[in-house]
Design a protein around this motif. Structure first.
Motif, short mmCIF file in Angstrom:
data_model
loop_
_atom_site.label_atom_id
_atom_site.label_comp_id
_atom_site.label_asym_id
_atom_site.label_seq_id
_atom_site.Cartn_x
_atom_site.Cartn_y
_atom_site.Cartn_z
N GLU A 1 0.82 -1.21 0.00
CA GLU A 1 0.00 0.00 0.00
C GLU A 1 0.86 1.26 0.00
N ILE A 2 1.97 1.24 0.72
CA ILE A 2 2.88 2.39 0.75
C ILE A 2 3.43 2.67 -0.64
N TYR A 3 3.85 1.61 -1.34
CA TYR A 3 4.39 1.77 -2.70
C TYR A 3 3.30 2.26 -3.66
N LYS A 4 2.07 1.77 -3.47
CA LYS A 4 0.97 2.21 -4.33
C LYS A 4 0.69 3.69 -4.14
N LEU A 5 0.64 4.14 -2.89
CA LEU A 5 0.38 5.55 -2.60
C LEU A 5 1.50 6.44 -3.14
N ASN A 6 2.73 5.94 -3.06
CA ASN A 6 3.86 6.69 -3.61
C ASN A 6 3.70 6.86 -5.13
N LEU A 7 3.28 5.79 -5.80
CA LEU A 7 3.05 5.86 -7.25
C LEU A 7 1.95 6.87 -7.58
N ILE A 8 0.86 6.83 -6.84
CA ILE A 8 -0.25 7.76 -7.08
C ILE A 8 0.20 9.20 -6.90
N GLU A 9 1.03 9.44 -5.89
CA GLU A 9 1.54 10.79 -5.65
C GLU A 9 2.40 11.27 -6.81
N LYS A 10 3.23 10.39 -7.33
CA LYS A 10 4.08 10.74 -8.49
C LYS A 10 3.20 11.05 -9.71
N ILE A 11 2.15 10.26 -9.91
CA ILE A 11 1.25 10.48 -11.04
C ILE A 11 0.53 11.82 -10.90
N LYS A 12 0.08 12.13 -9.68
CA LYS A 12 -0.60 13.41 -9.44
C LYS A 12 0.30 14.59 -9.82
N LEU A 13 1.54 14.55 -9.36
CA LEU A 13 2.47 15.64 -9.68
C LEU A 13 2.67 15.78 -11.18
N PHE A 14 2.80 14.65 -11.86
CA PHE A 14 2.99 14.67 -13.31
C PHE A 14 1.76 15.27 -14.01
N LEU A 15 0.57 14.84 -13.62
CA LEU A 15 -0.65 15.33 -14.27
C LEU A 15 -0.90 16.81 -13.98
N GLU A 16 -0.54 17.24 -12.78
CA GLU A 16 -0.68 18.66 -12.45
C GLU A 16 0.20 19.52 -13.35
N GLU A 17 1.41 19.06 -13.59
CA GLU A 17 2.33 19.82 -14.46
C GLU A 17 1.88 19.74 -15.92
N ILE A 18 1.33 18.61 -16.32
CA ILE A 18 0.78 18.49 -17.68
C ILE A 18 -0.34 19.50 -17.88
N SER A 19 -1.22 19.58 -16.89
CA SER A 19 -2.34 20.51 -16.97
C SER A 19 -1.88 21.96 -16.99
N ASP A 20 -0.82 22.24 -16.25
CA ASP A 20 -0.33 23.62 -16.13
C ASP A 20 0.51 24.06 -17.33
N LYS A 21 1.25 23.14 -17.93
CA LYS A 21 2.25 23.53 -18.94
C LYS A 21 1.86 23.17 -20.38
N THR A 22 0.73 22.48 -20.55
CA THR A 22 0.32 22.14 -21.91
C THR A 22 -1.13 22.55 -22.13
N PHE A 23 -1.57 22.56 -23.38
CA PHE A 23 -2.95 22.89 -23.70
C PHE A 23 -3.39 22.09 -24.93
N TYR A 24 -4.72 22.00 -25.10
CA TYR A 24 -5.26 21.30 -26.27
C TYR A 24 -5.11 22.18 -27.50
N ILE A 25 -4.71 21.56 -28.59
CA ILE A 25 -4.48 22.34 -29.81
C ILE A 25 -5.59 22.13 -30.84
N ASN A 26 -6.62 21.35 -30.51
CA ASN A 26 -7.76 21.20 -31.41
C ASN A 26 -9.04 21.12 -30.61
N ASP A 27 -10.15 21.31 -31.26
CA ASP A 27 -11.44 21.36 -30.59
C ASP A 27 -11.90 20.01 -30.09
N GLU A 28 -11.32 18.92 -30.60
CA GLU A 28 -11.72 17.59 -30.17
C GLU A 28 -11.02 17.15 -28.88
#
Length: 383
Positions: free
Chosen positions: A309-336
């Motif tokens: 469970e500790i390793y799983k939570l660590n993985l989820i935390e890493k994924i959260k940080l990655f997705l937050e930066e994806i949301s902040d630093k990238t954008f959609y380039i088409n309407d779809e």
């Protein structure tokens, strides 16, 4: 033959006055150990006149045996009664746990962490919603308010009542403050305020109140799930035999297999490992990461093995940080909403290179955490 019948048999050999029986035998034995003066005089007269005696040399041995028998009788009856009563209490406790386990599994089936609970967790009541999204909690309110749905364990029952009360408050406030639109859609915002940017204060307060009540429902639901898993499963590990431990390992193995179906090394993990996020990419490539964060942080997807469970939570935390930066630093380039890329139009080349470096490093962290989690699962589940 059950424990109750065995206890009844023991009581036949150990009546309520068994202490008196024990003391009577002990006193008789002690009496035979010592020969009073009058018995010696009487023996001497009878032996001289009639050549008989009322006692002999074996009296002391018989006395000792009587005392020993009395003590053994007392110890055996006391020990077996205590043992059987303890065994009976243990079986009754096991029966209670089994009954609560059945009810808990029914609860997880009827009100899982996904469905209505997931909706309450992610939805803002400033937006419209379909009433069907609340179907599970409405059914829970209708059905889980009678004695058949009460846990025997007091701690579980306290949290169940708390969850029921929070759901009831939410449904009441929703029924009093939501407005029907069309085709099963509802909104907390009245019709005369729809489309306005500056909402009246009372509408904003209503939205905040609904969001707060929804959060309380989610929190009490997750607390009940965690407590149920701990009380009905993990707390028994120390008292269970190897067969029971294998049962818990089996549950974790099934959960691990489910995880691998959601996020195997092939696919998303391989993609983020090799992709350069300076370039455009399909948003669907990282969609499984959103599902892991959305679902696998709930109590239903908790591993019983603490290390895993500790390793799983660590993985989820890493994924959260990655997705937050994806949301902040990238954008959609088409309407779809299909492709994403860095905000190159508004940033310098150096800024874009730095942003890409941050994303690539975070992607590496996700890959490493994913591999460490898999290694830990294989180690713990194949001992």
């Amino acid at each position: 033959m059950n424990i109750d019948k065995i206890i009844e048999i023991i009581k036949l050999f150990k009546p309520s006055f068994y202490n008196k029986i024990t003391w009577t035998i002990v006193i008789a034995g002690l009496a035979l150990l010592g020969t009073p003066l009058f018995e010696k005089i009487l023996n001497a007269i009878l032996e001289k006149e009639y050549s008989i005696t009322i006692t002999d040399d074996k009296d002391s041995l018989i006395g000792v045996l009587l005392v020993v028998i009395a003590l053994i009788y007392s110890l055996i009856t006391s020990y077996f009664e205590k043992y059987l009563l303890h065994k009976q209490a243990s079986l009754e406790k096991k029966s209670i746990i089994e009954k609560d386990n059945i009810l808990f599994n029914k609860f997880l089936k009827e009100l899982p962490s996904n469905g209505s609970i997931e909706f309450l967790k992610t939805h803002s009541f400033g937006d419209s919603f379909q009433l069907e999204e609340l179907r599970q909690i409405m059914d829970f309110q209708c059905e889980w308010n009678n004695a058949e749905y009460e846990f025997i364990n007091e701690d579980l029952e306290i949290i169940r009542k708390e969850l029921y009360e929070n759901i009831s408050k939410f449904i009441y406030k929703n029924s009093m403050g939501s407005y029907s639109q069309r085709n099963g859609w509802f909104s907390t915002i009245p019709d005369n305020c729809q489309g306005e940017w500056d909402l009246p204060k009372q509408v904003i307060e209503k939205i905040e109140e609904m969001n707060d009540l929804a959060n309380k429902v989610v929190e009490s639901h997750q607390e009940l799930v965690r407590l149920g898993r701990r009380i009905l499963n993990i707390s028994n590990l120390n008292n269970q035999n190897n067969i029971s431990k294998e049962k818990y390992i089996k549950k974790d193995k099934e959960l691990f297999e489910k995880f691998l179906l959601c996020l195997p090394t092939e696919g998303t993990i391989e993609f983020i490992r090799h992709n350069d996020f300076y370039n455009m990419f399909r948003d669907s490539k990282i969609e499984p990461l959103h599902k892991i964060v959305r679902f696998w942080n709930s109590a239903e997807y908790k591993f019983l093995n603490e290390n895993i469970e500790i390793y799983k939570l660590n993985l989820i935390e890493k994924i959260k940080l990655f997705l937050e930066e994806i949301s902040d630093k990238t954008f959609y380039i088409n309407d779809e909403f299909e492709f994403r890329q860095l905000n190159k139009k508004y940033n310098s080349y150096e800024q874009n290179m730095n942003n890409a470096k941050v994303l690539n490093n975070l992607a590496d962290d996700v890959y490493k955490a994913h591999q460490e989690f898999i290694i830990e699962c294989n180690k713990e589940l194949n001992k």
